[in-house]
Design an enzyme around this catalytic site. Structure first.
Site, PDB file in Angstrom:
ATOM      1  N   ASP A 144     -13.650 -39.483  73.349  1.00 21.32           N
ATOM      2  CA  ASP A 144     -13.955 -38.280  73.004  1.00 21.32           C
ATOM      3  C   ASP A 144     -14.143 -38.130  71.525  1.00 21.32           C
ATOM      4  OD1 ASP A 144     -13.364 -35.328  72.541  1.00 21.32           O
ATOM      5  OD2 ASP A 144     -11.518 -35.173  73.577  1.00 21.32           O
TER       6      ASP A 144
ATOM      7  N   ARG B  43     -15.251 -35.562  69.517  1.00 19.94           N
ATOM      8  CA  ARG B  43     -15.079 -34.145  69.089  1.00 19.94           C
ATOM      9  C   ARG B  43     -14.071 -34.264  67.864  1.00 19.94           C
ATOM     10  NH1 ARG B  43     -12.953 -30.629  74.185  1.00 19.94           N
ATOM     11  NH2 ARG B  43     -11.918 -32.497  74.310  1.00 19.94           N
TER      12      ARG B  43
END
Length: 194
Positions: free
Chosen positions: A123, A125
């Site tokens: 991930d 982000r």
């Protein structure tokens, strides 16, 4: 550091919002706001990452489109709140990474694990821009509409007070979404009741 580029009215199926377009020198982020949120506590907030599969092509492997609709509807019912849209397709790895993982996902590998197998971050982000946008509006604290504990910690790490969370879970209508939910619970600690 974000700067406001433009703002204007946005009329949706879930009421009227004001859209704010921000830029950080690399990418754009959007906030849609309803009601008066400045200086308020427990403001309903959805931090939402771009999802080409769901929002553009109506894919059925995730619930991104439905979560956006649910968030807007809850904000409209409450009379105030905001959605922050971040340009972070493929969990921040980009569209190419998501397409490259398709074969592995077809073989049953969880999305985040498929990214890792191909050398991407599980991930990638960041919720820094979301925190900056909340600071721009002077929000005191938020009630975050999310099943993802990483979003809450990503905001609190940047000094945003998360007063609570509200789950946004749809009833899975297909096996692909059921698998996605199982994988999110197993690999990402999402708070989803299966």
């Amino acid at each position: 550091m974000i700067v406001l580029l433009a703002q204007g009215p946005l009329h949706t199926r879930f009421g009227d919002f004001t859209e704010y377009l921000f830029y950080d020198g690399r990418s754009e982020s959007i906030a849609i706001v309803q009601g008066d949120i400045a200086g308020r506590d427990e403001v309903l907030c959805r931090v939402h990452s771009h999802c080409t599969t769901a929002h553009v092509f109506n894919g059925i492997e995730c619930d991104c489109r439905e979560q956006m609709a649910m968030a807007q509807q809850r904000i409209d019912e409450a009379g105030s709140g905001l959605v922050i849209w971040l340009d972070q397709d493929g969990k921040g790895n980009g569209r190419m990474a998501e397409l490259l993982t398709a074969r592995l996902r077809e073989e049953g590998v969880a999305q985040t694990e498929a990214y890792a197998q191909l050398g991407f971050q599980r991930d990638a982000r960041s919720f820094d821009r979301a925190a900056e946008i909340l600071e721009f509006f002077g929000v005191g604290s938020v009630t975050l509409m999310s099943n993802n504990p990483e979003k809450a910690s990503g905001l609190t790490d940047r000094g945003i007070t998360v007063a609570g969370t509200v789950n946004l879970t749809v009833v899975p209508q297909n096996d692909l979404l059921r698998k996605t939910y199982r994988d999110k619970v197993r690999y990402q600690n999402h708070s989803i009741e299966l």
